[in-house]
Design an enzyme around this catalytic site. Structure first.
Site, PDB file in Angstrom:
ATOM      1  N   LYS A 115     -44.773 -65.415  26.364  1.00  0.00           N
ATOM      2  CA  LYS A 115     -44.390 -64.036  25.771  1.00  0.00           C
ATOM      3  C   LYS A 115     -43.114 -63.708  26.005  1.00  0.00           C
ATOM      4  O   LYS A 115     -42.680 -63.898  26.866  1.00  0.00           O
ATOM      5  CB  LYS A 115     -45.618 -63.324  26.150  1.00  0.00           C
ATOM      6  CG  LYS A 115     -47.158 -63.474  25.694  1.00  0.00           C
ATOM      7  CD  LYS A 115     -47.932 -62.226  26.370  1.00  0.00           C
ATOM      8  CE  LYS A 115     -49.210 -62.339  25.444  1.00  0.00           C
ATOM      9  NZ  LYS A 115     -50.220 -61.268  25.984  1.00  0.00           N
ATOM     10  N   ARG A 147     -51.387 -70.738  26.606  1.00  0.00           N
ATOM     11  CA  ARG A 147     -52.058 -70.179  25.399  1.00  0.00           C
ATOM     12  C   ARG A 147     -51.643 -71.090  24.300  1.00  0.00           C
ATOM     13  O   ARG A 147     -51.113 -72.146  24.055  1.00  0.00           O
ATOM     14  CB  ARG A 147     -51.081 -68.858  25.168  1.00  0.00           C
ATOM     15  CG  ARG A 147     -50.832 -67.756  26.284  1.00  0.00           C
ATOM     16  CD  ARG A 147     -50.040 -66.881  25.651  1.00  0.00           C
ATOM     17  NE  ARG A 147     -49.863 -65.718  27.112  1.00  0.00           N
ATOM     18  CZ  ARG A 147     -49.082 -65.762  28.191  1.00  0.00           C
ATOM     19  NH1 ARG A 147     -48.064 -66.509  27.971  1.00  0.00           N
ATOM     20  NH2 ARG A 147     -49.000 -65.047  28.967  1.00  0.00           N
ATOM     21  N   HIS A 176     -47.614 -65.265  33.878  1.00  0.00           N
ATOM     22  CA  HIS A 176     -47.819 -63.644  33.922  1.00  0.00           C
ATOM     23  C   HIS A 176     -46.679 -62.897  34.788  1.00  0.00           C
ATOM     24  O   HIS A 176     -46.086 -63.301  35.659  1.00  0.00           O
ATOM     25  CB  HIS A 176     -49.055 -63.380  34.830  1.00  0.00           C
ATOM     26  CG  HIS A 176     -50.271 -63.685  34.198  1.00  0.00           C
ATOM     27  ND1 HIS A 176     -51.494 -63.821  34.639  1.00  0.00           N
ATOM     28  CD2 HIS A 176     -50.752 -63.608  32.711  1.00  0.00           C
ATOM     29  CE1 HIS A 176     -52.579 -63.981  33.935  1.00  0.00           C
ATOM     30  NE2 HIS A 176     -52.082 -63.930  32.695  1.00  0.00           N
ATOM     31  N   TYR A 198     -58.571 -62.701  37.742  1.00  0.00           N
ATOM     32  CA  TYR A 198     -59.400 -63.820  38.047  1.00  0.00           C
ATOM     33  C   TYR A 198     -60.143 -63.778  39.612  1.00  0.00           C
ATOM     34  O   TYR A 198     -61.065 -64.715  39.816  1.00  0.00           O
ATOM     35  CB  TYR A 198     -58.524 -65.380  38.008  1.00  0.00           C
ATOM     36  CG  TYR A 198     -58.171 -65.281  36.774  1.00  0.00           C
ATOM     37  CD1 TYR A 198     -58.728 -65.810  35.727  1.00  0.00           C
ATOM     38  CD2 TYR A 198     -56.873 -64.946  36.389  1.00  0.00           C
ATOM     39  CE1 TYR A 198     -58.487 -66.006  34.419  1.00  0.00           C
ATOM     40  CE2 TYR A 198     -56.488 -65.049  35.028  1.00  0.00           C
ATOM     41  CZ  TYR A 198     -57.237 -65.495  34.142  1.00  0.00           C
ATOM     42  OH  TYR A 198     -56.632 -65.856  32.746  1.00  0.00           O
ATOM     43  N   HIS A 221     -58.632 -69.766  23.923  1.00  0.00           N
ATOM     44  CA  HIS A 221     -58.009 -69.117  24.758  1.00  0.00           C
ATOM     45  C   HIS A 221     -58.955 -69.118  26.135  1.00  0.00           C
ATOM     46  O   HIS A 221     -58.303 -68.929  27.187  1.00  0.00           O
ATOM     47  CB  HIS A 221     -57.898 -67.628  24.585  1.00  0.00           C
ATOM     48  CG  HIS A 221     -56.838 -66.826  25.381  1.00  0.00           C
ATOM     49  ND1 HIS A 221     -55.492 -67.206  25.411  1.00  0.00           N
ATOM     50  CD2 HIS A 221     -57.202 -65.806  26.351  1.00  0.00           C
ATOM     51  CE1 HIS A 221     -54.959 -66.300  26.438  1.00  0.00           C
ATOM     52  NE2 HIS A 221     -55.832 -65.483  26.844  1.00  0.00           N
ATOM     53  N   ARG A 242     -57.673 -71.501  28.689  1.00  0.00           N
ATOM     54  CA  ARG A 242     -56.793 -71.072  29.606  1.00  0.00           C
ATOM     55  C   ARG A 242     -57.356 -70.225  30.735  1.00  0.00           C
ATOM     56  O   ARG A 242     -56.901 -70.421  31.864  1.00  0.00           O
ATOM     57  CB  ARG A 242     -55.672 -70.187  28.702  1.00  0.00           C
ATOM     58  CG  ARG A 242     -54.679 -69.253  29.747  1.00  0.00           C
ATOM     59  CD  ARG A 242     -53.713 -68.735  28.894  1.00  0.00           C
ATOM     60  NE  ARG A 242     -53.106 -67.646  29.500  1.00  0.00           N
ATOM     61  CZ  ARG A 242     -51.964 -67.670  29.921  1.00  0.00           C
ATOM     62  NH1 ARG A 242     -51.353 -68.966  30.128  1.00  0.00           N
ATOM     63  NH2 ARG A 242     -51.424 -66.618  30.567  1.00  0.00           N
TER      64      ARG A 242
END
Length: 311
Positions: free
Chosen positions: A186, A163, A280, A289, A254, A257
């Site tokens: 995150k 990110r 994730h 994806y 982004h 990514r």
């Protein structure tokens, strides 16, 4: 911060809640900012709805219809289902904090249902477009070191799946090893990201060209005045590149990514490996994806990524 949309007592505890989310729960700054905007909108709605700024005790008297009216207003303002779902999460989080710390409770909020967020398919670039974007960064500035900085940054986003915030938070002393780096994602979660030789070499070229001592600054990516690079600078760079290459508006930092994950998957990358590389917490997030590429997943990172082999 909560300013003029609530009584002093409610402003104080709401700012305390936001500080708790950031420092105790280790929720990302962007997420906390979003929660703050949601709650400010809620308080502003209550002020308009009742004709006075709400205080802590007023929150206990709210009825289910008041919460529904707020959500209806937000929907009429054009908010998407995912934004409304976040608003509900934000308000519920605040009420949990008030209940646990100040004995302020309102059961009416429990009946609210989050709208099912539409699962958006990530917008990835083609391999050709991704490489053109990266190579064009050097051509849109008169400053050699800034061109090399932007090239290294965009190559890192594509080659490592980072990110933009993760890349810009990297400290120069984290580059002690050539083939990997630990990044903080995150919620303060750390993960190990492999660094391709071509990415490492590009970063070293930028460091050598940069007029500032990046080890003294301790920020890998810096702006013209030597301060930590603002994400907006990278976004402006992408807009210039996008215009030159006639790419759609979905071409953003982004999207590099997204391209990283999509191209790994198309090359046979293992879904679990891609999940770990992206940071994730849920596999279902990574599975988005598979809607772009349904190729058999067998290989791993080094064999799959289109830039794994040096040119």
């Amino acid at each position: 911060m909560i300013n003029n949309c609530a009584q002093p007592d409610l402003k104080m505890v709401t700012n305390e809640w936001l500080d708790w989310l950031l420092h105790e729960r280790k929720i990302s700054t962007n997420t906390v900012d979003g929660y703050g905007r949601d709650v400010r909108s809620f308080f502003s709605f209550l002020t308009e709805h009742f004709g006075f700024k709400p205080g802590m005790q007023d929150l206990q008297t709210l009825k289910a219809r008041n919460f529904r009216a707020f959500l209806s207003k937000r929907k009429s303002d054009g908010l998407t289902g995912s934004s409304i779902a976040r608003a509900i999460s934000s308000i519920r989080s605040l009420f949990r904090f008030l209940k646990e710390n100040y004995n302020i409770e309102n059961c009416a909020i429990d009946i609210l249902k989050r709208p099912r967020a539409k699962q958006l398919v990530p917008k990835a670039l083609t391999i050709k477009d991704a490489l053109e974007v990266i190579n064009t960064t050097k051509k849109i500035t008169m400053s050699t070191w800034i061109g090399k900085r932007d090239h290294a940054l965009f190559l890192l986003l594509y080659g490592g799946g980072l990110r933009i915030g993760e890349a810009l938070s990297i400290r120069t002393n984290q580059l002690s090893e050539k083939d990997k780096i630990i990044v903080r994602g995150k919620g303060g979660k750390q993960r190990l990201v492999p660094i391709l030789p071509i990415v490492y070499d590009s970063i070293q070229e930028y460091i050598l060209e940069c007029p500032y001592d990046l080890f003294e600054k301790n920020s890998l990516f810096v702006g013209q005045r030597g301060q930590p690079l603002n994400p907006g600078v990278a976004q402006r760079c992408m807009r210039k590149v996008r215009a030159l290459l006639s790419l759609p508006e979905t071409a953003t930092p982004h999207s590099l990514r997204h391209s990283f994950a999509t191209h790994l998957l198309a090359g046979g990358g293992d879904l679990r490996t891609i999940q770990e590389l992206l940071g994730h917490s849920s596999l279902s997030t990574t599975q988005r994806y598979t809607k772009i590429e349904t190729t058999k997943l067998t290989s791993v990172y080094d064999a799959a990524h289109p830039r794994a082999k040096r040119e």
